[in-house]
Design a protein around this motif. Structure first.
Motif, mmCIF file in Angstrom:
data_model
loop_
_atom_site.group_PDB
_atom_site.id
_atom_site.type_symbol
_atom_site.label_atom_id
_atom_site.label_comp_id
_atom_site.label_asym_id
_atom_site.label_seq_id
_atom_site.Cartn_x
_atom_site.Cartn_y
_atom_site.Cartn_z
ATOM 1 N N THR A 57 0.779 -1.328 -0.456
ATOM 2 C CA THR A 57 -0.494 0.260 -0.033
ATOM 3 C C THR A 57 0.541 1.478 -0.152
ATOM 4 O O THR A 57 -0.264 2.364 -0.296
ATOM 5 N N SER A 58 2.094 1.356 0.329
ATOM 6 C CA SER A 58 2.846 2.655 0.546
ATOM 7 C C SER A 58 2.959 2.563 -0.475
ATOM 8 O O SER A 58 3.598 4.074 -1.095
ATOM 9 N N THR A 59 3.554 1.502 -1.583
ATOM 10 C CA THR A 59 4.203 1.752 -3.304
ATOM 11 C C THR A 59 2.934 2.546 -3.673
ATOM 12 O O THR A 59 3.667 2.785 -4.934
ATOM 13 N N LEU A 60 1.331 1.845 -3.807
ATOM 14 C CA LEU A 60 0.634 2.361 -4.472
ATOM 15 C C LEU A 60 0.577 3.358 -3.498
ATOM 16 O O LEU A 60 0.103 4.419 -4.928
ATOM 17 N N SER A 61 0.375 3.580 -3.131
ATOM 18 C CA SER A 61 -0.186 5.250 -2.796
ATOM 19 C C SER A 61 0.708 6.332 -3.308
ATOM 20 O O SER A 61 0.195 7.694 -3.255
ATOM 21 N N ARG A 62 2.279 6.417 -3.406
ATOM 22 C CA ARG A 62 3.169 7.094 -4.073
ATOM 23 C C ARG A 62 2.767 7.624 -4.592
ATOM 24 O O ARG A 62 2.608 8.677 -5.435
ATOM 25 N N LEU A 64 -0.290 6.614 -7.067
ATOM 26 C CA LEU A 64 -1.915 7.115 -6.893
ATOM 27 C C LEU A 64 -1.152 8.887 -6.912
ATOM 28 O O LEU A 64 -1.987 9.756 -7.569
ATOM 29 N N ALA A 65 -1.033 8.778 -5.586
ATOM 30 C CA ALA A 65 -0.400 10.387 -5.542
ATOM 31 C C ALA A 65 -0.193 11.117 -6.537
ATOM 32 O O ALA A 65 0.019 11.983 -6.646
ATOM 33 N N SER A 66 1.072 10.556 -7.108
ATOM 34 C CA SER A 66 1.704 11.158 -8.005
ATOM 35 C C SER A 66 0.930 11.615 -9.718
ATOM 36 O O SER A 66 1.261 12.474 -9.921
ATOM 37 N N LEU A 67 0.019 10.780 -9.466
ATOM 38 C CA LEU A 67 -0.940 10.968 -10.781
ATOM 39 C C LEU A 67 -1.425 11.773 -10.446
ATOM 40 O O LEU A 67 -2.541 12.233 -10.836
ATOM 41 N N VAL A 68 -2.255 11.930 -9.382
ATOM 42 C CA VAL A 68 -3.476 12.836 -8.999
ATOM 43 C C VAL A 68 -2.596 14.753 -9.146
ATOM 44 O O VAL A 68 -3.230 15.449 -9.879
ATOM 45 N N LYS A 69 -1.140 14.454 -8.267
ATOM 46 C CA LYS A 69 -0.194 15.737 -8.818
ATOM 47 C C LYS A 69 -0.138 15.717 -10.525
ATOM 48 O O LYS A 69 -0.321 16.998 -10.699
ATOM 49 N N LYS A 70 -0.394 14.923 -11.232
ATOM 50 C CA LYS A 70 -0.103 14.950 -12.394
ATOM 51 C C LYS A 70 -0.738 15.639 -13.104
ATOM 52 O O LYS A 70 -1.517 15.670 -14.392
ATOM 53 N N GLU A 71 -2.464 15.536 -12.183
ATOM 54 C CA GLU A 71 -3.837 15.719 -13.372
ATOM 55 C C GLU A 71 -4.148 14.648 -14.151
ATOM 56 O O GLU A 71 -5.025 14.913 -14.846
ATOM 57 N N ARG A 72 -3.926 13.011 -13.858
ATOM 58 C CA ARG A 72 -4.066 11.956 -14.216
ATOM 59 C C ARG A 72 -4.862 11.234 -13.573
ATOM 60 O O ARG A 72 -5.435 10.797 -14.254
#
Length: 147
Positions: A57-62, A64-72
């Motif tokens: 979950t920690s890898t997945l959370s990072r 997902l957060a990156s894709l949200v930040k990149k607006e994907r």
């Protein structure tokens, strides 16, 4: 002449380099692209994604957060306590996924452009057989890699 496994490893490195180039052109990583594929297929929560991708979950959370930040991706909190998040691929994420998939298909078409269909089919058969052989050996968890 190189051994089969050595040649396969070298080809995998070249394929990975091309995939990194294709995904980087869309501003995401290979791992993020694979995550977008799962999201587009309907795995829209961390639990579903962790299972589908076999990630902690920690890898997945990072990622997902990156894709949200990149607006994907966009995320929405649901449930009574609003702690569960549902992720949705944004139009920018869909566009990136579509472009990467098309570019990768073009790359694959160019690689096999001069190969007759029967040779392509034979290669797939042999690679699947090789994968099964390696998987069987790994399943037995032999000490020091030996029987």
């Amino acid at each position: 002449m190189k051994s089969s496994l050595t040649a396969l490893a070298e080809t995998a490195k070249l394929q990975t380099a091309m995939l990194k180039k294709i995904t980087k052109a869309q501003g995401i990583t290979v791992a993020e692209w694979q995550l977008l594929i799962q999201l587009a297929a309907g795995a829209n929560t961390q639990e579903k994604l962790a299972t589908a991708m076999q990630l902690d979950t920690s890898t997945l959370s990072r990622q997902l957060a990156s894709l949200v930040k990149k607006e994907r991706l966009s995320k929405e909190a649901i449930g009574r306590d609003r702690r569960q998040l549902v992720y949705t691929v944004t139009p920018a994420g869909t566009a990136a996924l579509t472009k990467i998939n098309a570019d990768y298909q073009q790359f694959e078409a160019e690689v096999f452009d001069k190969w007759p269909q029967d040779e392509q089919n034979l290669l797939r058969i042999l690679l699947n057989r090789l994968n099964k052989s390696v998987s069987l050996i790994l399943e037995h968890d032999f000490p020091n890699g030996r029987r």
